[in-house]
Design a protein around this motif. Structure first.
Motif, PDB file in Angstrom:
ATOM      1  N   ALA A 115     -28.914 -39.352 -20.496  1.00 56.01           N
ATOM      2  CA  ALA A 115     -28.544 -38.274 -19.572  1.00 56.01           C
ATOM      3  C   ALA A 115     -27.427 -37.420 -20.164  1.00 56.01           C
ATOM      4  CB  ALA A 115     -28.115 -38.866 -18.232  1.00 56.01           C
ATOM      5  N   ALA A 116     -26.428 -38.086 -20.794  1.00 54.64           N
ATOM      6  CA  ALA A 116     -25.347 -37.341 -21.443  1.00 54.64           C
ATOM      7  C   ALA A 116     -25.897 -36.489 -22.580  1.00 54.64           C
ATOM      8  CB  ALA A 116     -24.290 -38.312 -21.960  1.00 54.64           C
ATOM      9  N   GLY A 117     -26.853 -37.046 -23.333  1.00 53.35           N
ATOM     10  CA  GLY A 117     -27.451 -36.282 -24.431  1.00 53.35           C
ATOM     11  C   GLY A 117     -28.161 -35.040 -23.934  1.00 53.35           C
ATOM     12  N   TYR A 118     -28.920 -35.168 -22.854  1.00 48.96           N
ATOM     13  CA  TYR A 118     -29.585 -33.987 -22.284  1.00 48.96           C
ATOM     14  C   TYR A 118     -28.554 -32.975 -21.788  1.00 48.96           C
ATOM     15  CZ  TYR A 118     -34.432 -35.736 -22.276  1.00 48.96           C
ATOM     16  OH  TYR A 118     -35.689 -36.151 -22.638  1.00 48.96           O
ATOM     17  N   ALA A 119     -27.483 -33.475 -21.129  1.00 45.92           N
ATOM     18  CA  ALA A 119     -26.449 -32.579 -20.614  1.00 45.92           C
ATOM     19  C   ALA A 119     -25.787 -31.812 -21.750  1.00 45.92           C
ATOM     20  CB  ALA A 119     -25.413 -33.373 -19.832  1.00 45.92           C
ATOM     21  N   LEU A 120     -25.579 -32.487 -22.879  1.00 46.58           N
ATOM     22  CA  LEU A 120     -24.963 -31.822 -24.035  1.00 46.58           C
ATOM     23  C   LEU A 120     -25.928 -30.849 -24.701  1.00 46.58           C
ATOM     24  CD1 LEU A 120     -22.985 -34.834 -25.548  1.00 46.58           C
ATOM     25  CD2 LEU A 120     -22.053 -32.865 -24.308  1.00 46.58           C
ATOM     26  N   ARG A 121     -27.202 -30.910 -24.311  1.00 46.94           N
ATOM     27  CA  ARG A 121     -28.164 -29.899 -24.760  1.00 46.94           C
ATOM     28  C   ARG A 121     -28.176 -28.682 -23.831  1.00 46.94           C
ATOM     29  NH1 ARG A 121     -33.609 -33.527 -26.047  1.00 46.94           N
ATOM     30  NH2 ARG A 121     -32.859 -34.542 -27.947  1.00 46.94           N
ATOM     31  N   GLY A 122     -27.335 -28.715 -22.810  1.00 45.30           N
ATOM     32  CA  GLY A 122     -27.291 -27.603 -21.872  1.00 45.30           C
ATOM     33  C   GLY A 122     -28.265 -27.740 -20.727  1.00 45.30           C
ATOM     34  N   ARG A 123     -28.809 -28.927 -20.549  1.00 43.25           N
ATOM     35  CA  ARG A 123     -29.776 -29.146 -19.464  1.00 43.25           C
ATOM     36  C   ARG A 123     -29.112 -29.898 -18.314  1.00 43.25           C
ATOM     37  NH1 ARG A 123     -35.170 -28.395 -20.719  1.00 43.25           N
ATOM     38  NH2 ARG A 123     -35.683 -28.022 -22.914  1.00 43.25           N
ATOM     39  N   ARG A 124     -29.526 -29.561 -17.087  1.00 47.29           N
ATOM     40  CA  ARG A 124     -29.043 -30.290 -15.917  1.00 47.29           C
ATOM     41  C   ARG A 124     -29.972 -31.476 -15.688  1.00 47.29           C
ATOM     42  NH1 ARG A 124     -28.078 -26.293 -13.017  1.00 47.29           N
ATOM     43  NH2 ARG A 124     -25.813 -26.342 -12.925  1.00 47.29           N
ATOM     44  N   VAL A 125     -29.395 -32.669 -15.479  1.00 45.38           N
ATOM     45  CA  VAL A 125     -30.171 -33.908 -15.422  1.00 45.38           C
ATOM     46  C   VAL A 125     -30.089 -34.521 -14.027  1.00 45.38           C
ATOM     47  CG1 VAL A 125     -30.585 -36.151 -16.501  1.00 45.38           C
ATOM     48  CG2 VAL A 125     -29.522 -34.311 -17.827  1.00 45.38           C
ATOM     49  N   HIS A 126     -31.242 -34.894 -13.497  1.00 42.65           N
ATOM     50  CA  HIS A 126     -31.293 -35.679 -12.265  1.00 42.65           C
ATOM     51  C   HIS A 126     -31.771 -37.074 -12.622  1.00 42.65           C
ATOM     52  CE1 HIS A 126     -31.821 -31.865  -9.560  1.00 42.65           C
ATOM     53  NE2 HIS A 126     -30.617 -31.973 -10.085  1.00 42.65           N
ATOM     54  N   VAL A 127     -30.896 -38.056 -12.441  1.00 42.72           N
ATOM     55  CA  VAL A 127     -31.268 -39.454 -12.656  1.00 42.72           C
ATOM     56  C   VAL A 127     -31.766 -39.981 -11.313  1.00 42.72           C
ATOM     57  CG1 VAL A 127     -30.523 -41.729 -13.433  1.00 42.72           C
ATOM     58  CG2 VAL A 127     -29.504 -39.675 -14.439  1.00 42.72           C
TER      59      VAL A 127
END
Length: 780
Positions: A115-127
């Motif tokens: 999730a942190a990796g996706y967030a650092l790609r500029g994406r908003r993540v819903h777990v």
């Protein structure tokens, strides 16, 4: 293809993703570990922030550096250094796969790093999790990790206010139950002011217990209802059907999926009610009697539902827990409440609904994690385009999975189970027993008590005590009798040591209690029968053998089990049994496996069939929402009224001003769009129920017949809404004080609420319709 690659693919599980690239990245991360350890906390956060990329440039991210930084951040903040296999799971998730990881392998941490990796790609993540407790626990547990990586995190629960939800969804990573995200979407689709919406556009869905959410609950409708004047079930019908006698007044089929009145039953009902039950004018009475009969005969307390705090609570078939917020369709729900002499729960008109599968399908990127994905790899690919990455355990599994023990009768099986538990208990082994439902768990508990064995029962009635019970389930000599609750999402440590508190190191260091239980053979898992899905069997097995611990599993089955009676009723065997009822014949064992395969096939076909119907509804909803969004966020409504009713538009603008007219036009069009959609949903529900009997009676395809009527109805939606909007606009009156919207008849529900619908308690509509036809011909 190189010989090495051919051999690797040969050994690899079919349908699974290649882990070779992930292993190479993890090896590279290991080489950077010493350098990263030298960084201060601030430098580590800055290094993670430097990995941030613009959305859509995922391939530019240094994944080896992300793994190295994430591992060190976890070590500092959580006291846990992720294993290499956890980082492989993280990379699988970042590649858009479902990571299959065994129990105790640290899926929560692997998911947080992804999730942190996706967030650092500029994406908003819903777990997305399965309940409030897990959403809050994991968000708070992983919070320090996210903070060190420069990523914001929040969580949403059932009690969250709109403001709290909006703040949580604004974070880089949001933990939430899948149902709450669905309910927020439904509420957002009915807002009359764009500022009232809480959900941002979907980006990444990272799903915990992915097979449960994406397969078991894929077609569960999430519903937004509004207050309406609907009649509650008449308690007279519950009293009436309770007095009817099985065999004489009604007959149920062998699979207990359908029940119908016999001619004698019809005469008795007509005598009591004093009417012709099958007369056209008594259709509502006939329906009410049939629904009451289904509630009385086919839905069983402590199997399909429990009664808690004066209310009917459904039990999740795949989890054994109370299905929070879930209910049957209004008529059946009210009938069960009347059966139990309970106050009727609120019923109302369905304003909008969405299935879990359609909700997940909105996300451009989907990934997930679970312990049992390969068994449904075909469905995950067919419905979601997902591949499975089978991540090996950190330590080899040494669990002893014993062959099934098959008995001629359920009574013989229960005696053998009690004897097996007693023997293990005497040896100091902890025993976890997985049962099929609440009633069976309590029945077995009574048998153990009569045998003088202390035991703890875990089922939907005491699910609040789950954590405390599971914490001690691995203690020496412990006996835990549970429904499927203990088969998923739980972690049983040998010796009964409590789970580590969030933010501290895990309690994995072997101690005297751990060693004593390990020497006795570890946790023994006993299944009292095969579940309807092999994945549930595997989940139960997986409670033993955690992280290389010793353990064993064995399933006790019988030819009288519900699984066999329901899905293989015509299969017979002449195999002899031993004095204790044990059957060793391979053909008899095949019957149980065959019944389970049939059950899985039925579930898959039901999923496909329901998806076919909902796909069309989803397309129609999408077209309406496109128009609604244009009205909500722009001046489409004002322009439409100016074109369709220019004189009225000019009159109102002169009296109240252009802005007031534009606002009134927006409210009118939004109301009529929402009203038409609610009416369309009700029409489609009635159409789908009725189309089956009609089409099957004529030998036609129900889906084709459904589409034949649903498609034209969908095409009339927008024109009807526009026509109604113009008529309502023409009826408006205005003064200098403003426009009187009450004159347009805009009466939205005084209250709304959300719930999930369990709409196939007795099987698919096709099966029920066909059985109804057969019963009808028999009566003739």
């Amino acid at each position: 293809m190189a010989l090495r690659d051919r051999l690797r693919r040969l050994v690899q599980k079919p349908g699974s993703a290649d882990l070779t690239p992930f292993r190479a990245l993890v090896d590279e991360a290991g080489k950077r570990e010493s350098r990263v350890r030298e960084l201060s906390d601030g430098e580590l956060t800055a290094a993670a922030s430097a990995l941030r990329a613009e959305e859509g440039r995922d391939g530019d991210q240094d994944l080896a550096e992300l793994c190295a930084l994430g591992r060190e951040a976890a070590r500092r903040t959580l006291g846990e250094r992720p294993y290499d296999v956890q980082l492989i799971g993280t990379l699988a998730l970042l590649s858009g796969h479902v990571a299959e990881m065994a129990t105790g392998e640290g899926k929560t941490l692997a998911g947080a790093l992804a999730a942190a990796g996706y967030a650092l790609r500029g994406r908003r993540v819903h777990v997305l999790s399965v309940n409030d407790y897990l959403a809050r626990r994991d968000a708070e547990w992983m919070g320090p990790l996210y903070a060190m990586l420069g990523v914001s995190a929040g969580w949403v629960g059932q009690s969250s206010t709109p403001g709290q939800r909006r703040a949580a969804y604004a974070a880089d990573v949001t933990y939430a139950p899948v149902s709450e995200v669905g309910f927020d979407l439904l509420r957002d689709r009915l807002v009359t002011d764009a500022a009232d919406a809480v959900l941002p556009p979907p980006s990444v869905a990272l799903i915990d217990e992915a097979d449960s959410v994406l397969v078991d609950e894929a077609m569960v409708p999430l519903v937004l209802a509004g207050a309406a004047d609907l009649d509650a079930a008449d308690p007279r019908y519950a009293d009436l059907v309770r007095r009817l006698r099985p065999g004489l007044h009604y007959a149920a089929d062998d699979e207990a999926r359908n029940v119908q009145l016999t001619p004698a039953g019809t005469r008795e009902v007509e005598r009591v009610l004093g009417l012709d039950l099958y007369a056209p004018e008594n259709l509502r009475t006939l329906t009410a009697v049939n629904v009451a009969l289904h509630a009385e005969v086919l839905l069983h307390r402590d199997v399909d539902y429990i009664v808690r705090d004066g209310a009917v609570k459904l039990i999740s078939e795949s989890r054994g827990r109370v299905a929070l917020l879930q209910r049957w369709p209004d008529g059946l729900q009210a009938a069960v409440e009347a059966k139990e002499a309970l106050e009727a729960s609120p019923s109302g008109e369905i304003l909008d609904s969405i299935t879990v599968q359609e909700l997940i399908g909105r996300y451009p990127v989907r990934c997930g994690m679970t312990g049992t994905a390969m068994a449904v790899s075909g469905q995950l690919t067919e419905f979601y385009g997902l591949q499975i990455a089978v991540v090996p355990p950190n330590r080899p599994c040494v669990r002893d999975d014993r062959p099934d023990r098959l008995y001629a009768t359920a009574a013989d099986k229960e005696v053998a189970i009690v004897e097996e538990i007693a023997a293990a208990h005497a040896a100091g082994r902890p025993v976890l027993v997985g049962t099929g439902d609440v009633a069976e768990s309590e029945r077995l508990a009574r048998s153990l008590a009569r045998a003088g064995l202390d035991r703890v029962v875990l089922n939907a009635k005491n699910d609040a005590e789950e954590a405390a019970i599971i914490a001690e389930a691995g203690a020496s000599g412990a006996i835990t009798v549970s429904t499927q609750m203990a088969g998923r999402g739980t972690d049983i440590r040998l010796g009964g040591s409590p789970p580590a508190a969030p933010g501290t190191a895990p309690a994995d260091t072997p101690g005297s209690d751990h060693d004593r239980v390990a020497e006795a053979g570890g946790l023994l898992v006993i299944g009292t029968g095969r579940y309807h899905s092999s994945r549930l069997d595997d989940q139960l097995r997986g409670r033993a053998g955690r992280q290389g611990d010793p353990g064993a599993s064995v399933f006790f089955t019988s030819l009288q089990d519900d699984l066999v009676a329901r899905y293989a009723p015509d299969e017979k065997t002449k195999a002899a049994s031993d004095d204790d009822g044990l059957i060793t014949d391979k053909g008899a064992h095949w019957i149980v496996g065959h019944a389970q395969r049939v059950a899985e096939g039925v579930d898959l076909e039901l999923h496909r069939n329901t998806w076919r119907y909902n796909h069309l509804i989803g397309l129609q909803r999408r077209e309406l929402l496109t128009e609604r969004d244009a009205v909500l966020t722009g001046d489409a409504a004002d322009r439409a009224m100016a074109e369709s009713a220019p004189a009225k538009h000019a009159e109102l603008a002169k009296a109240a001003g252009a802005d007031a007219v534009a606002a009134a036009a927006r409210q009118i069009v939004l109301y009529q769009l929402d009203r038409c959609w609610a009416e369309h949903l009700a029409y489609l529900a009635d159409l789908r129920e009725g189309i089956h009997l009609r089409s099957l009676g004529r030998g036609l395809d129900p889906l084709v017949e459904f589409n034949r009527e649903a498609v034209p109805a969908g095409k009339r939606l927008l024109p009807d809404a526009r026509e109604r909007s113009v008529a309502a606009f023409e009826a408006l009156t205005a003064t200098e004080d403003g426009i009187d919207l009450d004159s347009a008849g805009l009466r939205r529900p005084s209250a709304t609420w959300t719930y999930l619908v369990h709409d196939n308690p007795f099987g698919s509509l096709d099966e029920r319709a066909l059985r109804g036809l057969i019963a009808m011909f028999k009566r003739r």
